[in-house]
Design a protein around this motif. Structure first.
Motif: not given
Length: 222
Positions: A156-159, A162-163, A187-190
């Motif tokens: 849930t945290i990671l979901k 992502f937003r 780079t962070s998002f990848k």
């Protein structure tokens, strides 16, 4: 942006405004050692390898350390563009014209509410911080077991984190480019996407707002 520079950026070699206080992993702890391992493997430039569970390590602990790290990264990235993300510029929390997010945390706010992006992200990052600070959910001491529901909380945290990436890319990428932060953001998002893909932590349908970007960033590394 080299991977090593990315690591320096997110681990204290560069002063930057963060949106919320940075969450520190105690030095000398096993989780700190894991974080150092992650930094070393990231420095090699191979992100697919860097996200893999190190031999003999506990999956929950690896997910916990990386979740804290992603919170700190997003915290810093969003901190650089808060001047551009205002009640006026972003009256709703969106990721392009098709995706809008309403906030609910199941405790303080049970029914989803429509709110501005800065308000939503403030709710979101405060909620994440509360989870990370909960020793029963994210134990920092060696030998303290993770709760049974740890992985579902981490998902849930990671979901939700992502937003924040999705909002920054869709609504504020021009500002990111003006600040010359796009290499750090990419780079962070990848790194984030490779990690959640490796352990199947976010449903594919949740990733749709950035699907084209995800394909572009990950295709080269298959």
């Amino acid at each position: 942006c080299s991977f090593l520079f990315h690591i320096n950026l997110f681990h204290g070699n560069r002063s930057s405004k963060t949106f919320k206080p940075k969450k520190n992993i105690p030095e000398g702890s096993h989780q700190y050692e894991l974080l150092k391992h992650a930094e070393a493997t990231l420095g090699s430039g191979n992100l697919r390898m860097a996200v893999m569970l190190p031999d003999g390590e506990d999956l929950n602990e690896w997910v916990a350390v990386n979740t804290v790290d992603f919170f700190n990264q997003i915290n810093m990235l969003y901190g650089t563009i808060t001047d551009f993300c205002t009640e006026e510029s972003c009256p709703v929390m969106s990721a392009g014209p098709k995706y809008e997010y309403h906030w609910a945390d199941g405790t303080n706010i049970k029914k989803p509410i429509k709110c501005s992006a800065p308000k939503y992200i403030d709710y979101l990052m405060t909620w994440v911080q509360d989870q990370l600070d909960d020793e029963t959910l994210f134990p920092s001491k060696i030998g303290v077991p993770f709760k049974r529901n740890f992985m579902s909380v981490a998902k849930t945290i990671l979901k939700r984190l992502f937003r924040v990436y999705a909002h920054i890319y869709h609504q504020h990428f021009d500002s990111v480019m003006q600040l010359q932060e796009e290499a750090h953001l990419n780079t962070s998002f990848k790194h984030f996407i490779f990690f959640v893909q490796e352990f199947n932590l976010i449903d594919r349908k949740e990733l749709v707002p950035l699907q084209d970007l995800i394909e572009k960033l990950t295709t080269k590394d298959r």
